[in-house]
Design a protein around this motif. Structure first.
Motif, PDB file in Angstrom:
ATOM      1  N   ASN A 101      51.738 115.232  35.471  1.00  0.00           N
ATOM      2  CA  ASN A 101      53.098 115.622  35.801  1.00  0.00           C
ATOM      3  C   ASN A 101      54.007 114.473  35.393  1.00  0.00           C
ATOM      4  O   ASN A 101      53.937 113.386  35.980  1.00  0.00           O
ATOM      5  N   LEU A 152      57.910 113.110  34.661  1.00  0.00           N
ATOM      6  CA  LEU A 152      59.343 113.303  34.856  1.00  0.00           C
ATOM      7  C   LEU A 152      60.094 112.348  33.943  1.00  0.00           C
ATOM      8  O   LEU A 152      59.829 111.141  33.927  1.00  0.00           O
ATOM      9  N   PHE A 180      60.826 115.995  42.694  1.00  0.00           N
ATOM     10  CA  PHE A 180      59.601 115.910  41.887  1.00  0.00           C
ATOM     11  C   PHE A 180      58.454 115.326  42.716  1.00  0.00           C
ATOM     12  O   PHE A 180      57.341 115.861  42.738  1.00  0.00           O
ATOM     13  N   ASN A 192      56.651 120.220  34.268  1.00  0.00           N
ATOM     14  CA  ASN A 192      57.313 118.969  33.923  1.00  0.00           C
ATOM     15  C   ASN A 192      58.783 119.238  33.684  1.00  0.00           C
ATOM     16  O   ASN A 192      59.154 120.273  33.152  1.00  0.00           O
TER      17      ASN A 192
END
Length: 234
Positions: A199, A201, A218, A230
């Motif tokens: 994941n 960001l 997030f 994402n």
């Protein structure tokens, strides 16, 4: 949250207990301190309705700043976060604008000097935020790696492939934050990140109130065991 629990778990520190249990709220540490109501040490007399002026003056005293210019060289975004006023400062237009409004007679430099110093502290700020969220989810020993070059995340730089450095990477949770996402090359790493079950960001500098809230969301989503798509802050 009982008084005995706060005393035994957090040493009687109400701010620590609340910020650990509810990390998204943006608790203001100075509001829990008796120091916030004492006479200002820097010569500033707060306006009757200006709690922000009193908070900044308390930070001035607690960090033992020698003069107003040290707001630029000695105070980071991470400091503001630890004191619990980062969101309020960003909402007020950022630290440069806030300082100019409170100390209007001081010859402050251009914003570029502020932003240059703050850019170097963004990584430490993100580390603090990740650790606080992890702690709130009972992960008190989260491993954080700075500038991690993941073997799968690569981008083209001319004819060659380069590994992409993740500014803040938490391997146990498989999350990463890239805080200087300014090129299209970074965006092309999203597909590779999904294939690796990561994941990622992407945050566009400088840190803003919107990107801060995106980061909170997030982390909250991931640490609940979810795996959201994402995303990139606007």
């Amino acid at each position: 949250m009982g008084g005995e629990f706060i005393h035994s778990r957090y040493g009687g520190n109400l701010y620590a207990a609340l910020s650990s249990s509810f990390p998204d709220h943006g608790w203001q540490r100075l509001m829990f301190s008796k120091a916030a109501s004492t006479q200002p040490a820097s010569g500033l007399t707060p306006e009757p309705k200006s709690s922000m002026a009193a908070m900044l003056d308390t930070i001035y005293r607690e960090l033992a700043l020698a003069n107003l210019d040290q707001w630029i060289s000695h105070v980071s975004l991470n400091h503001l976060y630890q004191f619990g006023i980062l969101e309020a400062v960003l909402e007020a237009g950022g630290l440069p604008a806030l300082l100019r409004s409170i100390y209007p007679n001081h010859p402050w430099p251009h914003d570029e000097k502020f932003l240059s110093h703050q850019a170097h502290s963004e990584q430490d700020l993100i580390v603090s935020i990740v650790l606080r969220h992890a702690s709130a989810k009972r992960d008190h020993h989260a491993v954080i790696i700075k500038n991690f070059k993941h073997p799968i995340l690569q981008f083209l730089d001319g004819p060659r492939k380069k590994q992409l450095a993740i500014d803040v990477f938490a391997p146990d949770h498989q999350i990463g934050i890239i805080s200087n996402a300014t090129t299209a090359s970074y965006e092309r790493t999203i597909a590779a990140a999904k294939q690796a079950n990561l994941n990622i960001l992407l945050l566009t500098p400088p840190i803003s109130l919107a990107s801060l809230k995106t980061l909170y969301r997030f982390l909250s989503d991931h640490l609940k065991g979810q795996h959201p798509d994402n995303q990139r802050s606007q």
